[in-house]
Design a protein around this motif. Structure first.
Motif, PDB file in Angstrom:
ATOM      1  N   TRP A 154       0.853  -0.995  -0.021  1.00 47.05           N
ATOM      2  CA  TRP A 154       0.011   0.010  -0.024  1.00 47.05           C
ATOM      3  C   TRP A 154       0.724   1.305  -0.220  1.00 47.05           C
ATOM      4  CZ3 TRP A 154      -4.920   0.668  -1.098  1.00 47.05           C
ATOM      5  CH2 TRP A 154      -5.657   1.886  -0.815  1.00 47.05           C
ATOM      6  N   ARG A 196      -2.051  -2.758  -5.594  1.00 47.97           N
ATOM      7  CA  ARG A 196      -1.668  -2.005  -4.502  1.00 47.97           C
ATOM      8  C   ARG A 196      -2.320  -2.814  -3.264  1.00 47.97           C
ATOM      9  NH1 ARG A 196       1.675   2.033  -5.662  1.00 47.97           N
ATOM     10  NH2 ARG A 196       2.564   1.339  -3.832  1.00 47.97           N
ATOM     11  N   HIS A 197      -3.447  -3.725  -3.389  1.00 52.93           N
ATOM     12  CA  HIS A 197      -3.987  -4.330  -2.135  1.00 52.93           C
ATOM     13  C   HIS A 197      -5.000  -5.517  -2.854  1.00 52.93           C
ATOM     14  CE1 HIS A 197      -7.294  -5.071   0.899  1.00 52.93           C
ATOM     15  NE2 HIS A 197      -6.143  -4.700   1.748  1.00 52.93           N
ATOM     16  N   SER A 235     -12.432  -5.697   5.166  1.00 52.99           N
ATOM     17  CA  SER A 235     -11.120  -5.596   4.672  1.00 52.99           C
ATOM     18  C   SER A 235     -10.275  -4.502   5.515  1.00 52.99           C
ATOM     19  CB  SER A 235     -11.042  -5.225   3.403  1.00 52.99           C
ATOM     20  OG  SER A 235     -11.399  -3.764   2.950  1.00 52.99           O
TER      21      SER A 235
END
Length: 348
Positions: free
Chosen positions: A141, A205-206, A224
């Protein structure tokens, strides 16, 4: 283990595995022997392989795959020779990149010259687990400085937007044995869900994988880290762009719904068009993932195997993360993966 019966008489032990297919029965039997081997090692006991016999009871003429009391395909504490790392990685990449009949277990095993019993299941589990050890290094992230850099470069598109979020289904070739109704999605297929965030460069990124196919996108987001830890993942005014399946939050902006009464119609339409123009990047990311890694179109895991290895299902579902790793900094990643695989002796 499902489909395995164990019996003892004196100092003799019998393990019985039954199935409609000889390969399936052999795989179950090999899995049972693997567990017994670990038990023997734990209690410092030895089994006499020369006095152990594999007997097949069947009305068919097909031949059962070879069964071993102690599997010798992987390096362990006794320095048993393993398959070359390049071959193991090639098998996994071929399986992840194939869909339909091209991903059939026997076809893959024949193509690479390995056993179609436990070996062809153990290699992907080992390699993918090793890859996932590097996940936190290659799928990260953005920190405060990187998020600010993204904001500056995309301010003319969406002010303060740092990424694009959406969920996708990973279809299962077979219905799971356990809790199969939870895997049945709104698209009337059995699947697991993946939630992915990418940036304006389509870099992942995630990743969050493992929800049942029936799970709603909003539920995946609520559970999440993006929602639970929003204060540490977002700076002031920063947000993600999502579709109308997600809730409208300060860190997640969605388009106006069709029944919205806010502003006038022309302004709502203008915003929605601009929102979808850039949010479609996550759809492009999914398209690239599934074209390169065809297994994401249909994950071929036998239903009887999922009953025993449901956590393994989530790991294979994390092929989304594996793709993100394989497409970023390939040279560095390849060298580090070799080190992890060489050091991994946890699967006997």
């Amino acid at each position: 283990m499902v489909g395995i019966v164990t019996g003892t008489f004196g100092d003799d032990t019998a393990i019985l595995a039954s199935a409609n297919d000889s390969s399936v029965a052999s795989f179950k039997l090999q899995a049972g022997l693997g567990r017994m081997s670990k038990w023997l090692q734990r209690w410092r006991m030895k089994a006499n392989e020369t006095k152990s016999t594999h007997v097949t009871f069947t009305m068919r003429r097909d031949t059962c795959p070879e069964i071993k009391l102690v599997t010798a395909e992987f390096t362990n504490s006794h320095s048993i020779q393993q398959f070359p790392l390049d071959l193991q990685l090639a098998i996994v990449l071929y399986r992840l990149g194939s869909s339909g009949e091209n991903a059939a277990i026997r076809k893959v095993a024949t193509l690479f010259g390995v056993g179609d019993g436990e070996t062809i299941y153990k290699i992907p589990r080992r390699v993918i687990r090793s890859i996932l050890e590097l996940q936190t290094k290659f799928i990260t992230w953005p920190d405060v400085a990187e998020r600010q850099d993204v904001v500056e470069k995309t301010y003319h598109e969406h002010p303060h937007c740092i990424g694009y979020i959406d969920g996708t289904e990973i279809k299962l070739a077979e219905a799971p044995v356990v809790n199969h109704t939870s895997y049945f999605s709104k698209n009337r297929v059995y699947s697991i869900k993946a939630q992915v965030v990418c940036d304006y460069q389509l870099k992942i990124r995630h990743v969050a994988v493992g929800h049942y196919g029936s799970a709603h996108d909003a539920r995946m987001f609520r559970t999440s880290a993006l929602c639970i830890q929003e204060n540490s993942l977002f700076s002031s005014e920063q947000w993600l762009a999502g579709d109308s399946a997600y809730p409208l939050l300060k860190t997640l902006i969605t388009p106006f719904r069709s029944n919205s009464q806010q502003l006038d119609y022309s302004k709502r339409k203008t915003f929605n068009l601009r929102h979808s123009r850039f949010r479609v990047r996550i759809e492009h990311r999914f398209g690239l993932l599934k074209e390169r890694f065809g297994s994401l179109k249909e994950l071929r895991i036998p239903s009887w195997l999922m009953a025993e290895f449901e956590p393994f299902l989530a790991i294979l579902g994390d092929a989304s993360g594996v793709v993100g790793l394989c497409t970023a900094e390939r040279t560095t990643f390849g060298a580090e993966l070799d080190d992890v695989l060489s050091a991994d002796d946890s699967i006997k």
